[in-house]
Design a protein around this motif. Structure first.
Motif, PDB file in Angstrom:
ATOM      1  N   GLU A   1       0.860  -1.186   0.000  1.00  0.00           N
ATOM      2  CA  GLU A   1       0.000   0.000   0.000  1.00  0.00           C
ATOM      3  C   GLU A   1       0.897   1.237   0.000  1.00  0.00           C
ATOM      4  O   GLU A   1       2.127   1.124  -0.004  1.00  0.00           O
ATOM      5  N   GLU A   2       0.268   2.400  -0.014  1.00  0.00           N
ATOM      6  CA  GLU A   2       1.045   3.629  -0.212  1.00  0.00           C
ATOM      7  C   GLU A   2       2.053   3.881   0.893  1.00  0.00           C
ATOM      8  O   GLU A   2       3.029   4.592   0.701  1.00  0.00           O
ATOM      9  N   GLY A   3       1.806   3.315   2.063  1.00  0.00           N
ATOM     10  CA  GLY A   3       2.758   3.484   3.151  1.00  0.00           C
ATOM     11  C   GLY A   3       3.917   2.506   3.063  1.00  0.00           C
ATOM     12  O   GLY A   3       4.762   2.457   3.959  1.00  0.00           O
TER      13      GLY A   3
ATOM     14  N   GLU B   1      -9.229  -6.954  -5.790  1.00  0.00           N
ATOM     15  CA  GLU B   1      -9.977  -6.606  -7.001  1.00  0.00           C
ATOM     16  C   GLU B   1     -10.405  -5.132  -6.915  1.00  0.00           C
ATOM     17  O   GLU B   1     -10.200  -4.356  -7.847  1.00  0.00           O
ATOM     18  N   SER B   2     -10.982  -4.734  -5.779  1.00  0.00           N
ATOM     19  CA  SER B   2     -11.424  -3.349  -5.677  1.00  0.00           C
ATOM     20  C   SER B   2     -10.232  -2.413  -5.506  1.00  0.00           C
ATOM     21  O   SER B   2     -10.240  -1.288  -5.991  1.00  0.00           O
ATOM     22  N   TRP B   3      -9.193  -2.894  -4.859  1.00  0.00           N
ATOM     23  CA  TRP B   3      -7.994  -2.067  -4.673  1.00  0.00           C
ATOM     24  C   TRP B   3      -7.378  -1.728  -6.040  1.00  0.00           C
ATOM     25  O   TRP B   3      -7.031  -0.581  -6.324  1.00  0.00           O
TER      26      TRP B   3
ATOM     27  N   GLY C   1      -8.931  -1.797  -8.934  1.00  0.00           N
ATOM     28  CA  GLY C   1      -9.871  -0.951  -9.668  1.00  0.00           C
ATOM     29  C   GLY C   1      -9.794   0.497  -9.224  1.00  0.00           C
ATOM     30  O   GLY C   1      -9.908   1.427 -10.031  1.00  0.00           O
ATOM     31  N   ASP C   2      -9.584   0.689  -7.932  1.00  0.00           N
ATOM     32  CA  ASP C   2      -9.463   2.038  -7.380  1.00  0.00           C
ATOM     33  C   ASP C   2      -8.263   2.760  -7.988  1.00  0.00           C
ATOM     34  O   ASP C   2      -8.342   3.914  -8.389  1.00  0.00           O
ATOM     35  N   TRP C   3      -7.137   2.048  -8.089  1.00  0.00           N
ATOM     36  CA  TRP C   3      -5.944   2.669  -8.677  1.00  0.00           C
ATOM     37  C   TRP C   3      -6.140   2.944 -10.165  1.00  0.00           C
ATOM     38  O   TRP C   3      -5.722   3.987 -10.672  1.00  0.00           O
TER      39      TRP C   3
ATOM     40  N   ALA D   1      -8.023   6.007 -10.341  1.00  0.00           N
ATOM     41  CA  ALA D   1      -7.230   7.166  -9.919  1.00  0.00           C
ATOM     42  C   ALA D   1      -6.254   7.603 -11.014  1.00  0.00           C
ATOM     43  O   ALA D   1      -6.033   8.796 -11.220  1.00  0.00           O
TER      44      ALA D   1
ATOM     45  N   ALA E   1       7.575   6.046  -2.538  1.00  0.00           N
ATOM     46  CA  ALA E   1       8.035   7.199  -1.758  1.00  0.00           C
ATOM     47  C   ALA E   1       8.185   6.826  -0.291  1.00  0.00           C
ATOM     48  O   ALA E   1       9.156   7.210   0.380  1.00  0.00           O
TER      49      ALA E   1
ATOM     50  N   ARG F   1      11.601   6.751   2.169  1.00  0.00           N
ATOM     51  CA  ARG F   1      11.713   7.371   3.498  1.00  0.00           C
ATOM     52  C   ARG F   1      12.167   6.350   4.530  1.00  0.00           C
ATOM     53  O   ARG F   1      12.990   6.642   5.395  1.00  0.00           O
TER      54      ARG F   1
END
Ligand SMILES: [Zn+2]
Lengths: 877, 92
Positions: free
Chosen positions: A596-598, A628-630, A632-634, A637, A781, A785
């Motif tokens: 995920e983004e983190g 599947e929804s994750w 689709g969300d990207w 986006a 990203a 970090r």
């Protein structure tokens, strides 16, 4: 019994009776004992509003006797009384008001401190209404959706006219009522109009009617929820007409709760609809003209009306008995009314019919703020004549059909309240209680509600809300806000929990096409996300040995499986995965983490390049729906033109693993499976036992293995063929337990077992799966970090000496007696002959070769990755 | 209990109960942003009391995502899928 079984007595039932009517006819006067003081209570509203007639019917608690149809054989008992409602021992509490002051649960028994533990169980035992049988299995009630153009709530004259008018204007209409049309109205001009209009409505095909369907809530959308027998209705109209009528306002005076004090419409309903004589000698208190009309119904039922207490200015020229101008100030009597006091005079009677001003039934109306709602009839304004109410209904129906404006609510100003008596019948809150609470500082209606629980009982404010506001306004006439109406929330009518959760999702239990087969050969099942998977077939060690020494077969059909295609598929996957995808040639596959983004690991699996920018992905069993929804969300986006097709259910998958896997499959396939034609980490389209498969060479369990993906319908055929062909090597099916042991020997992690919500690839030694020199990917990203920091804990493999007992998963890691980590996976390795595992360990102790204590036993941080076949020669075979 | 309709570009207007809520739309990562700003973007939500750009997954339908602008106070959708969001802030 021929009639109702009422606490052991046989009560006869007549056609059209409610339980209340049948009981009242047979002489029952006390229908319940009040919640707090156990005062006797009798029929009051006879319209489903007040709490007085709540009884237990066939085990269902808090049924309104005045609404529930009587049926022979019904078992009816009264509530909140011991040993009986007629002689209730707890009525002694009514003499102990000083011990139960308003807000007593904040005050009584709290000092001295030791008293509370003794008082609390007593309060608990006495609290609540009725006893629920916990052995009753809840029924699953279904939800039904309706989509009329116009919904009309209430089938009085206004509602019936509104339905006809809206249908006449071309709308489809649904008309609901909490009873049946006219069920509460004695014969007369209103009843005649209702009967005529009901017949007219029945002749219009565009109108759907549903009786005995009380509305319980109104929500934005608009959505109106109503309950109808075993179904809960979700009604989604374009516009709503609320024609839910009005009711006589609750009047408060000394002992206003005595049995025999009844609202005039209720007394008239008993007399005129059910033919039950509500009393022998009655006083009618008339504040509006309709109250005088009830005198005829009472007289016809054999009631002697001895006096009318009439409001100043009311035209009583047609009244033949004595008229007293003024108000009723007290009722007298012990268990029922024996007299009333009005204008200083005491008049003997056993019935007081309170024909007070009509108040709109405002519950749904007050929930209608900013919704397309039109209000009609008595619900819109009190004191309408029959003709006015019908005209109001017609106008409302036409407006609703045309699409009304959004409705704004203007709350009515409260009426006056007497100096003594019970404001709240549900919770036994008197005028005096409210005045004490106001003196304690709870001055507004909203605070009084919370402190005294007034309006919070089964009537939900129908009886008490207006009088609560009146008391607050009288004590603080200068403070305008104290009399503001309290916040109203659904359900506006008590409903059962079964009704509240009607249509709730069924618990999903997913099976592969092979479950029956697994069970037939002794497989024990366990949960894996929504799936049931095989835990083992009885002997984990034997299953393990088959894979390591010969060949085994596992059903991996639960894996998440996706086809990803479309013009942007490659670019999309490059950004989804932290490893490279674009350089995958057709026929190659690659292991991939998903972050995920983190930068936290959320799943893992494989990517197969199918060529032409199409890809086949697998993810974990538990991850499929979420990912599947994750994905689709990207895609949304990033604006990618990509299709993510979830094939989890349509494809089956089997993994054939072990040194003999190739020999076995070659017996079933003409496609070349040798090391050169079909090497490790490649995929091929092959035919096995006549079944077209996408085959992948993977190494999760650490042996030569082929993972076959194929149409789920072919699962049993393929399974049987492989088992039969493997007989010469004594093939064994293996379950999740053996698989977990096999993969642990390879040092592979299981997402969510070995990882948590903070686990980055760095922490589990999987830097190799992340390409930070890629343009961008989800989590890049954050990982950059993370590089600047030292992780506090790392996931490390560990080993123990032979002969040491294997610690359980979850065991602690300690150093010099201090907590230093925890075990996530642990097994005794049959091949190595000692325990092995994975553990989170504080960084200072995580270096290879460090000595740590795992579950109390000495252990060593392992220096490699895989405990078994560290060079991976076996899986490349 | 809330109820409203979302106009799915594939399936037409459908009850919101067919969709699963995927939360407010957040801006994509800005490589030039400070670390503190990036951490806010990742972990803090506006939780708007008013217009909000948000994404829904048509779970009981075509299983595709739609992005809408909804007034969280009234559940009135001011921009259906495919319509421009106007000047709705996506992040504070
Ligand atoms: Zn859709």
């Amino acid at each position: 019994m021929a009639g109702i079984d009422f606490e052991g007595t046989d009560v006869p039932v007549q056609q059209g009776d409610t339980i209340a009517a049948a009981l009242y006819r047979s002489g029952t006067r006390i229908f319940s004992r009040s919640f707090k003081y156990h005062r006797p209570r009798g029929l009051y509203c006879v319209s489903g509003d007040c709490p007085n007639c709540l009884v237990t019917v066939d085990g269902e608690v808090n049924v309104r006797a005045c609404e529930c149809a009587a049926r022979a054989g019904q078992k009816v008992t009264r509530q909140n009384a011991w040993p009986s409602a007629d002689r209730d021992a707890l009525a002694v509490i009514d003499k102990l008001h000083w011990a139960l002051p308003v807000g007593f649960y904040y005050k009584a028994g709290i000092k001295p401190k030791f008293a509370w533990p003794m008082v609390e169980p007593m309060i608990r035992k006495m609290a609540g209404l009725g006893f629920v049988d916990h052995h009753d299995a809840p029924r699953h009630l279904e939800r039904v959706n309706w989509h009329p153009d116009v919904l009309v709530v209430g089938a009085g004259v206004a509602g019936l006219e509104a339905a006809l008018a809206a249908a006449g204007a071309g709308s489809t209409v649904m008309l609901i009522d909490e009873t049946t049309p006219g069920a509460r109205v004695a014969s007369g001009p209103t009843r005649a109009a209702i009967d005529r209009l009901t017949a007219a409505v029945a002749a219009v095909p565009a109108i759907t009617t549903s009786w005995n369907t009380p509305a319980t809530g109104l929500f934005e959308g608009p959505l109106l929820i109503a309950v109808s027998g075993d179904e809960t209705f979700h009604i989604h109209p374009q516009a709503i007409v609320l024609a839910c009528g009005g009711r006589e306002i609750h009047r408060v005076f000394t002992d206003n709760d005595l049995p025999g004090v009844m609202l005039a419409r209720g007394a008239a309903r008993l007399a005129g609809v059910h033919g039950v004589r509500p009393g022998a000698r009655a006083v009618v208190w008339a504040e509006q003209p309709e109250a005088l009309e009830h005198i005829a119904a009472l007289t016809a039922a054999g009631v002697e009306v001895v006096a009318v207490v009439a409001a100043e200015g009311l035209d009583t020229s047609a009244v033949t008995c004595e008229v007293i101008r003024g108000e009723v100030t007290a009722a007298k009597g012990r268990k029922r009314v024996s007299a009333i006091v009005a204008a200083g005079r005491t008049i003997a009677c056993d019935l007081l019919a309170v024909g007070s001003e009509i108040q709109p039934n405002e519950h749904l109306v007050r929930l209608a703020y900013d919704l397309p709602v039109v209000v009609a009839g008595d619900a819109a304004g009190h004191g309408l004549t029959l003709d006015d109410a019908m005209a109001s209904g017609r106008a409302a129906g036409e407006r609703a059909a045309a699409g009304p404006e959004l409705y704004a609510v203007s709350p009515a100003t409260p009426r006056t309240c007497g100096a003594n008596g019970y404001v709240c019948l549900c919770e036994d809150v008197s005028v005096k209680d409210l005045e004490v609470a106001i003196d304690e500082g709870f001055e507004s209606a909203e605070l009084l509600k919370r402190y005294t629980t007034v309006t919070m009982g089964p009537c939900q404010g129908r009886v008490c809300a207006d009088q609560l506001r009146a008391v607050a306004a009288r004590k603080n006439p200068d403070l305008h806000r104290v009399a503001n109406a309290t916040t109203l929330r659904p359900p506006v009518r008590p409903i059962t929990l079964e009704q509240a959760i009607a249509g709730a999702p069924h618990h999903m239990e997913r099976h592969t096409a092979l479950t029956a087969k697994h069970l037939s050969i002794g497989g024990t099942m366990m949960w894996a996300g929504p799936w049931k998977r095989v835990e083992a077939y009885g002997d984990v060690q034997a299953e393990y040995r088959a894979v390591r020494e010969r060949v085994g077969l596992i059903d991996v059909g639960t894996l998440g499986k996706f086809l990803v295609a479309g013009p942007d598929a490659t670019e999309f996957l490059e950004r989804i995965y932290p490893m490279r995808v674009a350089d995958l040639e057709a026929g190659r596959l690659r292991y991939g983490l998903l972050l995920e983004e983190g930068g936290v690991i959320i799943d893992d699996g494989t990517v197969c390049a199918l060529g032409d920018g199409r890809y086949y992905l697998t993810v974990t069993t538990t991850g499929a729906e979420r990912l599947e929804s994750w994905m689709g969300d990207w895609a949304e986006a990033w604006g990618h033109d990509v299709y993510v097709v979830n094939q989890t259910a349509s494809l089956g998958a089997l993994n054939v693993a072990g040194p003999q896997a190739r020999a076995l499959l070659q017996k079933l396939s003409d496609d070349p499976l040798d090391r050169e034609s079909f090497p490790y980490i490649r995929h091929r389209q092959i035919t096995v036992a006549g079944v077209e498969c996408l085959a992948m060479r993977l190494g999760f369990v650490g042996e030569l293995a082929y993972e076959l993906h194929f149409p789920a319908s072919q699962s049993a055929k393929l399974w049987d063929a492989i088992i039969a062909a493997g007989a010469e090597w004594d093939i064994r099916p293996f379950g999740l337990m053996a698989q977990r042991l096999l993969r642990l020997e390879k040092g592979h992690i299981i997402i969510a077992q070995d990882t948590d919500f903070e686990t980055t690839p760095w922490k589990v030694g999987m830097q190799w799966a992340v390409k930070l020199d890629k343009d961008d990917f989800v989590g890049k990203a954050a990982l950059e970090r993370h590089l600047k920091r030292d992780d506090r804990e790392l996931l490390v493999p560990w080993t123990m000496g032979a002969g040491t007992a294997c610690p359980p998963e979850g065991a602690t890691v300690t150093m010099n007696g201090n907590l230093a980590g925890r075990v996530t996976s642990a097994w005794h390795s049959p091949t190595l002959g000692h325990p092995i595992g994975l553990a989170w360990v504080k960084r200072a102790y995580a270096a290879a070769g460090s000595s740590i204590t795992v579950g109390g036993s000495p252990a060593t941080v392992f220096s490699g990755h895989a405990f078994y076949d560290p060079e991976g020669e076996k899986l490349r075979a | 209990m809330s109820h409203f309709y979302i106009r799915c570009p594939n399936c037409g207007p459908r009850a919101c109960s067919e969709f699963s809520y995927n939360g407010e739309v957040r801006p994509l990562a800005d490589p030039a942003a400070s670390e503190a700003a990036e951490i806010d973007r990742l972990w803090l939500r506006r939780n708007a009391n008013g217009l909000q750009r948000e994404r829904w997954f048509h779970a009981a339908g075509c299983r595709r995502f739609v992005t809408i602008t909804r007034d969280t106070r009234t559940n009135i959708i001011v921009a259906q899928p495919g319509e421009p969001a106007g000047d709705v802030a996506t992040h504070a």
